[in-house]
Enzyme design. Structure first.
Site: not given
Length: 562
Positions: A90, A97, A495
């Site tokens: 799972c 539960r 940059d």
């Protein structure tokens, strides 16, 4: 039995698909929580408890017990729970539960749980999890391999070819996969294929044969055999039990999960500021765009659902065999593989970045649909404003893109392919001659396979090759690598905004100084770029607001005499 180094065709075994086959359970509730299950291993019945003890890369349950008990969505996809008493694996957010700690084994990936003999839960649906973060392991090879597998590389190639793509031996690659994921490349690919098919069965009304080939199965017979083995029922039976609402005849609707924290509002703002009119449309909660794959046009609308940590997709495209690749590209656009908790925690170790991370948690690196598209945009964006670049790239799309009749207002054409632009007339659109030549050079190199702009290339090699084109510098190359190659360590250190934002003092660092300052930020420098840009933007917005407030005279309200 097919060897691991072979392709994933019809010869792949059920064990390669998801570990040993488990006994059949009768219904969804039984599938989740009831009696002990045994694994069938040829003619012997072996308790699954014994099988899992041999599985590699098991996680320590103590480390994740709080997250498991709380069903913390931040850990969804970071580990999977194998339940010894049911034989099911799972997600940590599963609604059933919570099993006892002594009855579970934790795995780094769904493929590892499957390889250990567990079957996917029909309630929490592991196929719907955000997935294993592509950059979760310390191995660059594993990270790149996961991205390639997600793009379907092993659907038509072997593990040997995958290893060669990464300049590593197949045995070494398999060892790295077992170390970092607890499963082999084949098992990861088969689990991806199975999960995607299950997701399509649950969420769409596509025909089962279309689902079979969209997921990468070689035949319907193989497709049915794998599902019967893993789920104990056929795809048809699963669809009857988990019927979804019907989609439009020309539209496929799916959901993608993401792991919080995720500042998707900032990501959409980034994309909106750089959207190509006619090709992309961005709102406060959605992103839509047109595309073309194998000569077939289509479009997609992605809408964020903050309450459920999901993105709802509506895909209009007739060639369903490319469906997984479309979804994979969208995952890259939204940087869904990232684990912000891990990245933010790492960057917070730096004193400069810590307050920024605290203020802007969950920032992601916006990806792109097409490496060529973002390369054209980056070239046009040199020494001009972002809005000016958007105007120029929109002109290219309008002149050379294919018209597209779309129900979404504002989407009118698809962006031109390299084959089109390599010899296209780009004059008369306000584009500097050097930029035109650079765009055409990139298009020609892509069209002739001299250059690739995707996750299969090494950033240093890519930067060196594209910088050989006149008019393309280090900043442009690193910016493309950050968004198109999905390199989390790409860093456009020249940059100007980064050089100003990376210091607390009112000064500007040199490019070399910034590069040295960013050493501790590796391997997440691309995320530090987004963080610094976001921080600098807020400072400038505040200065603008304060300046406007000072210039506006305060109106005094005269008191009326009573």
């Amino acid at each position: 039995m097919q060897r691991e180094s072979g392709g994933l065709g019809e010869g792949a075994t059920i064990q390669q698909a998801a570990g040993p086959s488990l006994g059949v359970l009768n219904d969804v509730d039984d599938e989740v929580r009831k009696r002990p299950v045994f694994a069938l291993n040829r003619s012997m019945m072996v308790p699954i408890q014994e099988l899992t003890m041999t599985a590699q890369a098991l996680l320590n349950p103590d480390d994740y017990e709080d997250a498991r008990q709380a069903r913390d969505p931040r850990f969804d996809g970071r580990f999977f729970v194998g339940v010894l008493t049911t034989g099911i694996y799972c997600r940590p957010v599963c609604p059933v539960r919570i099993p006892k700690k002594e009855n579970v084994q934790l795995y780094k990936s769904a493929a590892a749980a499957a390889a250990a003999g567990f079957r996917p839960c029909l309630r929490c649906r592991p196929e719907s999890s955000p997935g294993t973060p592509a950059w979760s392991g310390s191995s660059w090879k594993v990270s790149r391999a996961l991205q390639l597998i997600d793009q379907g590389f092993l659907d038509s190639a072997s593990v040997d070819e995958l290893a060669a793509q990464l300049s590593v031996g197949s045995r070494q690659l398999s060892r790295l996969f077992n170390e970092h994921l607890g499963a082999s490349p084949v098992e990861v690919a088969q689990t991806r294929r199975l999960h995607f098919a299950k997701k399509l069965i649950d969420e769409t009304e596509m025909s089962l044969s279309d689902i079979c080939f969209a997921a990468g199965f070689g035949s319907v017979r193989r497709f049915n055999a794998v599902f019967n083995s893993i789920y104990g029922r056929s795809p048809k039976q699963l669809r009857e039990k988990q019927r979804s609402e019907k989609n439009s005849a020309n539209e496929i609707e799916l959901t993608l999960s993401y792991r919080p924290p995720y500042d998707w509002q900032s990501l959409l703002a980034f994309l909106a500021y750089r959207a190509i009119p006619g090709v992309e449309k961005v709102t406060t909660d959605s992103y839509a765009r047109t595309f073309e794959l194998d000569g077939v046009q289509g479009h997609v609308v992605a809408r964020f659902n903050a309450e459920q940590n999901t993105i709802n997709l509506a895909i209009c495209y007739s060639e369903t065999r490319h469906l997984y690749h479309i979804i994979d590209r969208l995952r890259s656009v939204f940087d869904l593989r990232a684990d912000s908790t891990q990245i933010d925690s790492y960057l917070s170790k730096d004193k400069l970045l810590k307050p920024m991370v605290k203020k802007f948690p969950g920032l992601r690196v916006p990806g792109c649909w097409s490496g060529f598209e973002v390369a054209v945009r980056a070239i046009l964006g040199q020494q001009v404003t972002v809005k000016a670049a958007s105007t120029l790239v929109a002109r290219i799309a309008a002149r050379h893109g294919k018209p597209y009749d779309c129900a979404v207002e504002g989407l009118q054409y698809t962006f031109p392919e390299p084959t089109v632009l390599k010899d296209a007339d780009l004059s008369g659109m306000g584009i500097v001659g050097q930029r035109i030549e650079a765009i055409k050079a990139v298009a020609k190199m892509l069209d002739s396979d001299e250059l690739r702009i995707d996750c299969t290339v090494d950033t240093e090699e890519f930067v060196e090759k594209i910088c050989s084109i006149k008019g393309i510098g280090e900043w442009t190359a690193q910016y493309i690598a950050m968004r198109a190659i999905n390199d989390p360590n790409a860093f456009p250190h020249s940059d100007l905004i980064l050089r100003r934002a990376a210091t607390r003092h009112d000064e500007t660092l040199t490019a070399k100084q910034l590069l040295e300052r960013a050493e501790p930020w590796q391997p997440w420098r691309a995320y530090s770029v987004i963080l610094l840009w976001r921080h600098y933007k807020e400072i400038k917005d505040k200065e603008t607001k304060d300046s406007s407030a000072k210039k506006s005279p305060v109106k005094r309200v005269a008191r009326t005499k009573e």
